[in-house]
Design a protein around this motif. Structure first.
Motif, PDB file in Angstrom:
ATOM      1  N   UNK A   1      23.605  -3.124  -3.010  1.00  0.00           N
ATOM      2  CA  UNK A   1      22.980  -4.320  -2.447  1.00  0.00           C
ATOM      3  C   UNK A   1      23.860  -5.517  -2.789  1.00  0.00           C
ATOM      4  N   UNK A   2      24.059  -6.453  -1.842  1.00  0.00           N
ATOM      5  CA  UNK A   2      24.992  -7.567  -2.082  1.00  0.00           C
ATOM      6  C   UNK A   2      24.580  -8.468  -3.249  1.00  0.00           C
ATOM      7  N   UNK A   3      23.257  -8.591  -3.492  1.00  0.00           N
ATOM      8  CA  UNK A   3      22.824  -9.481  -4.581  1.00  0.00           C
ATOM      9  C   UNK A   3      23.257  -8.961  -5.951  1.00  0.00           C
ATOM     10  N   UNK A   4      23.534  -7.643  -6.053  1.00  0.00           N
ATOM     11  CA  UNK A   4      24.003  -7.110  -7.332  1.00  0.00           C
ATOM     12  C   UNK A   4      25.374  -7.675  -7.704  1.00  0.00           C
ATOM     13  N   UNK A   5      26.212  -7.951  -6.713  1.00  0.00           N
ATOM     14  CA  UNK A   5      27.550  -8.489  -6.991  1.00  0.00           C
ATOM     15  C   UNK A   5      27.462  -9.850  -7.667  1.00  0.00           C
TER      16      UNK A   5
END
Length: 683
Positions: free
Chosen positions: A665-669
């Motif tokens: 998921x992009x928010x993990x980055x």
């Protein structure tokens, strides 16, 4: 349509013969002289290096560094350590250390020297490679990979256990070779009793002598601390044959050329060069099929692979002597170019390409690119045919193409990710990496990129110093910094059991058996689907090992087209990894059925390798906007394309492919790498 290789032949009007005199040698294990083999002692005396025995001992008494230039196979890797032991350099519990760029070279050379000294491997003569230490307190001659020596420097910065360090195969100019040379230059200033031998087949000797010479201010050579010695060996002529025109498929051309040699040439084994494991296995498979239908009167073909990740027992088969009615066809990567010498090779087939690691500092991506070899590598490959008799080298490219090749391959230091090197240098107390004395200066972009990545991983602090404890722990783990971070984070996220399994699986490349065609290929694809999950390849690898652990039988591996030998190697690596994290006091936990913790843990280390699905239908790196494609062997290739993924490595062929994929998921980055990413709108 594949174009079959047609070579210029002596009967053609267009024949151009290129005789290359290349130093040959008599193998220290086998000497082919009719049907008789010479005694080991006589074999040693027949080697070209024997004549220089006293010169080598004298040079080490007078100089701290000896640059020794001699063709691979002249005996320098096996004989010099024995000369040094006989001359007393291994007294007072000191060790003669010989570094090799590859594990197979370290193990095979140690085996050979142990046989010559009539001792059990691991006693008087031993080796140390990653996750395998075969030495004891009595070891005098120790073969080790460059990475192991670098790690020993962390515990013993002046290498006080060693009296002589031999750097073998320096001409390959790996990144670790350059780092070790820079560190040894510093150590030699502090330890005047230490001696260094820089051993190479083809190298700019004067450049290395000047690099190690600590008395460069003096105009007189009498005060030099480094000198050069050349080994002149036997010369056997080699016929170089080029193709008339360029070829469409060099893998098929290698197979066809080997068959042609078997049909038209006399006795003698064949060595063929390809770029990687997949190509080697494919060529061996094709030759094995042809070997079943060899015509009466022709020699039987025995195709054998050799590459770095092949199990040690399989690697050693290439050194076996064949029967009189058989011919070995060794299909190799560039591991056989210089690192090992295979006896009785008479014919060489050179595909003209090599797989090289290449780092893009802008996108933070490591790529494996298939590139044309250099002229030095081409000559080195051809020289494999002239060791014990006159030979022939078949080059699968035109003579004009050879003239257009570069003279030498650029050092790895100038084309690789420097983050592992910078981390090790920091751990060794080299704070100012930018001023470190490298034999070949790396690009400033790569150095800055490495420092930026280590800062984002938390390995170095705001002052550029190694952080405590995270940075120190990462330096202790013999993996890339991104994977080391995954291991450390796994203890905090409660999934260390799963992460060590995944990383152990990633160390072995040939887990899945993929037949090329026919019903077997379809059955293998169906069998592999049993393990595939939508979260990506790394979770698929975890499923494979979990299922294997419950069965552990060859029948189960055959049923699901899993490489049983590779899985046994994974088990060994996994055990060693778990011993290491226990030593580092990382808690061993399992997240049982939940996968989000595993995915976030992978993201905490592999965040620089993120890509998103662009509206054009291709993937792009978050940094640098580089176009990427999912590799056909990935479990995500046939599924609906996920929006965000992480990749383990990039393979450059006709397209730029991503391998070892994980869906995230992009928010993990942003959550796990705030120093590296910030949230913004995508065009």
């Amino acid at each position: 349509m594949n174009i079959k290789p047609k070579f210029l032949a002596p009967g053609d009007n267009s024949w151009q013969e290129d005789k290359v005199d290349i130093d040959a040698h008599v193998s220290t294990q086998f000497v082919y002289n009719g049907n008789h083999s010479l005694s080991i002692d006589l074999q040693r005396k027949r080697l070209p290096i024997y004549k220089l025995r006293n010169h080598i001992i004298y040079s080490l008494e007078k100089y701290q560094t000896l640059v020794l230039v001699g063709e691979t196979g002249c005996g320098k890797s096996t004989q010099i350590p024995q000369y040094l032991v006989e001359a007393g350099w291994a007294s007072d519990d000191k060790i003669i250390g010989i570094t090799e760029p590859r594990r197979v070279a370290a193990t095979s050379l140690a085996n050979r020297v142990a046989d010559e000294r009539n001792c059990i491997l691991g006693t008087d003569v031993g080796y140390a490679i990653r996750f395998d230490d075969c030495t004891d307190n009595t070891t005098k001659i120790k073969y080790l990979t460059e990475g192991i020596l670098l790690r020993e420097m962390m515990g013993d910065p002046l290498l006080t256990n060693y009296s002589v360090i031999i750097l073998d195969e320096v001409h390959e100019r790996t990144m670790l070779t350059d780092i070790i040379m820079g560190l040894l230059k510093k150590i030699l200033r502090k330890r005047k009793s230490l001696r260094v031998i820089v051993s190479s087949a083809t190298v700019d000797a004067e450049e290395l002598r000047d690099f190690f010479n600590t008395n460069q201010s003096s105009k007189s050579r009498d005060k030099d601390t480094a000198t050069i010695l050349s080994v002149a060996g036997r010369l056997y002529p080699i016929e170089i044959l080029y193709t008339v025109e360029s070829l469409a498929n060099y893998v098929n051309a290698v197979v066809e050329t080997a068959i042609k040699i078997n049909e038209s040439e006399g006795p003698g084994d064949i060595l063929a060069f390809l770029t990687g494991m997949d190509e080697v296995d494919r060529a061996v498979s094709l030759l094995a099929e042809h070997a079943k239908i060899v015509k009466e009167g022709q020699l039987k073909l025995m195709p054998l692979p050799i590459y770095g990740s092949l199990p040690n027992s399989e690697q050693l088969k290439v050194f076996w002597k064949t029967s009189n009615d058989s011919r070995k066809v060794v299909i190799a990567t560039n591991i056989a170019e210089t690192s090992i010498t295979i006896p009785n090779i008479t014919y060489v087939i050179d595909c003209g390409f090599v797989k090289l690691p290449w780092f893009d500092a802008e996108t933070q991506t490591n790529s494996l690119i298939i590139a044309p070899i250099s002229k030095a590598s081409a000559d080195q490959r051809a020289g494999r045919a002239g060791r014990t008799r006159s030979g022939k080298a078949y080059r699968l490219y035109t003579e004009q193409a050879f003239k257009e090749l570069i003279d030498a391959t650029p050092p790895e230091m100038q084309r690789s990710d420097l983050a592992p090197a910078v981390l090790q240098l920091k751990a060794l107390g080299i704070d100012n990496v930018l001023r470190f004395s490298f034999p070949s200066s790396p690009p400033s972009k790569s150095l800055l990129s490495a420092l930026e990545l280590l800062y984002a991983l938390g390995a170095i602090n705001d002052n550029g110093e190694l952080s405590n404890p995270l940075g120190l722990m990462m330096a202790e783990i013999p993996l890339d910094p991104v994977f080391a971070k995954c291991i450390i984070t796994s203890g905090e996220m409660g999934c260390s059991e799963e992460i060590t399994t995944i990383l152990a699986m990633m160390q072995v490349q040939n887990v899945f058996i993929r037949p090329n065609s026919g019903q077997a290929a379809i059955k293998a694809r169906i069998a592999h689907r049993m393990f595939e999950v939508e979260e990506g390849d790394l979770l698929t690898l975890l499923n494979v090992y979990t299922a294997y652990e419950k069965n552990k039988t060859n029948h189960w591996c055959q049923k699901y087209f899993i490489n049983s030998k590779a899985m046994k190697r994974v088990t060994e690596i996994r055990i060693q990894m778990r011993k290491l994290i226990k030593k580092l006091q990382i808690p061993m936990k399992s997240c049982s059925v939940t996968v989000e913790g595993i995915l976030k843990c992978i993201t905490s280390g592999l965040f620089p390798h993120a890509a998103y699905l662009h509206y054009s239908g291709v993937y792009k790196t978050v940094r640098g906007n580089k176009d990427l494609y999912i590799h056909p062997n990935s479990c995500l290739y046939t599924l609906e394309q996920p929006q965000w993924i992480l990749f383990g490595e990039i393979l450059q062929t006709n397209k730029t492919y991503m391998r070892e994929l994980t869906v995230i998921k992009p928010e993990w980055l942003v959550e796990l790498a705030p120093h590296f990413y910030q949230k913004t709108a995508i065009d």
